[in-house]
Design a protein around this motif. Sequence first.
Motif, PDB file in Angstrom:
ATOM      1  N   ALA A 168       0.801  -1.219   0.000  1.00  0.00           N
ATOM      2  CA  ALA A 168       0.000   0.000   0.000  1.00  0.00           C
ATOM      3  C   ALA A 168       0.840   1.279   0.000  1.00  0.00           C
ATOM      4  O   ALA A 168       0.506   2.225  -0.712  1.00  0.00           O
ATOM      5  N   PRO A 169       1.919   1.366   0.782  1.00  0.00           N
ATOM      6  CA  PRO A 169       2.691   2.617   0.752  1.00  0.00           C
ATOM      7  C   PRO A 169       3.265   2.939  -0.622  1.00  0.00           C
ATOM      8  O   PRO A 169       3.346   4.100  -1.005  1.00  0.00           O
ATOM      9  N   LEU A 170       3.665   1.915  -1.356  1.00  0.00           N
ATOM     10  CA  LEU A 170       4.199   2.154  -2.692  1.00  0.00           C
ATOM     11  C   LEU A 170       3.106   2.677  -3.613  1.00  0.00           C
ATOM     12  O   LEU A 170       3.318   3.620  -4.380  1.00  0.00           O
ATOM     13  N   ALA A 171       1.926   2.069  -3.547  1.00  0.00           N
ATOM     14  CA  ALA A 171       0.802   2.537  -4.369  1.00  0.00           C
ATOM     15  C   ALA A 171       0.469   3.982  -4.031  1.00  0.00           C
ATOM     16  O   ALA A 171       0.215   4.800  -4.911  1.00  0.00           O
ATOM     17  N   SER A 172       0.485   4.293  -2.739  1.00  0.00           N
ATOM     18  CA  SER A 172       0.196   5.657  -2.311  1.00  0.00           C
ATOM     19  C   SER A 172       1.247   6.624  -2.835  1.00  0.00           C
ATOM     20  O   SER A 172       0.931   7.723  -3.288  1.00  0.00           O
ATOM     21  N   ALA A 173       2.510   6.200  -2.797  1.00  0.00           N
ATOM     22  CA  ALA A 173       3.582   7.054  -3.297  1.00  0.00           C
ATOM     23  C   ALA A 173       3.434   7.304  -4.791  1.00  0.00           C
ATOM     24  O   ALA A 173       3.608   8.426  -5.267  1.00  0.00           O
ATOM     25  N   LEU A 174       3.097   6.259  -5.555  1.00  0.00           N
ATOM     26  CA  LEU A 174       2.913   6.425  -6.995  1.00  0.00           C
ATOM     27  C   LEU A 174       1.744   7.353  -7.292  1.00  0.00           C
ATOM     28  O   LEU A 174       1.811   8.195  -8.188  1.00  0.00           O
ATOM     29  N   ALA A 175       0.658   7.205  -6.537  1.00  0.00           N
ATOM     30  CA  ALA A 175      -0.514   8.068  -6.746  1.00  0.00           C
ATOM     31  C   ALA A 175      -0.181   9.520  -6.446  1.00  0.00           C
ATOM     32  O   ALA A 175      -0.744  10.427  -7.050  1.00  0.00           O
ATOM     33  N   GLY A 176       0.743   9.738  -5.501  1.00  0.00           N
ATOM     34  CA  GLY A 176       1.099  11.093  -5.102  1.00  0.00           C
ATOM     35  C   GLY A 176       2.077  11.784  -6.033  1.00  0.00           C
ATOM     36  O   GLY A 176       2.306  12.989  -5.908  1.00  0.00           O
TER      37      GLY A 176
END
Length: 201
Positions: free
Chosen positions: A126-134
């Motif tokens: 999840a943190p990686l997905a959040s980073a990519l979305a950001g």
Amino acid sequence: MTGPPAGPPDDDDAELIARSLAEPETFAGLYDRHAPEIHRYAARRLGEGAADDITADTFLAAFRTRNRYDGSRRSARPWLYGIAANLIGKHRRSEERGLRALARTGRDPVADSWSEHVDERIAARAPLASALAGLSPGDRHVLLLVAWADLGYQEVAEALGIPLGTVRSRLNRARRKVREALGADPSFTPDAMELTSSWTK
């Protein structure tokens, strides 16, 4: 018995494109050569359904503009990825929604459609997905063209029509944000970090 005349070697797309100006049907060779990797890249970004359209539209746009192709560039990969990136950019909101859903729940239809197991393991983070979305769209394009399309810095510059220095600065910024996202979560293991090493080194 001899077969048809051999086409240009795989690394000489420029000759094939030039031939297609007089013989449009030869452009199909460029599609056969590069469509699978363009489709895989689009599927990783947007899912299988959208990837079909992105791939078709990429090659349609390439065919229509082939008379403007720079023949000094023997490989058409950067050109094709640049077209695909522009088309993917039109789906920016869908991609970001998918990444944010993945960040919240750990599952997303787009991620589920990715075909390579390593990407499914990455998608579960999840943190990686959040980073990519950001990331900004420009930073995300550069990062994923390097990480998923395996383009070099100069090829990314050609694909996106931006200076090499801009590629480097966007990539450094994107990698820093991804590192921060991964490092902030104590649940990340060395194995998880290894999976994303190509993005964060």
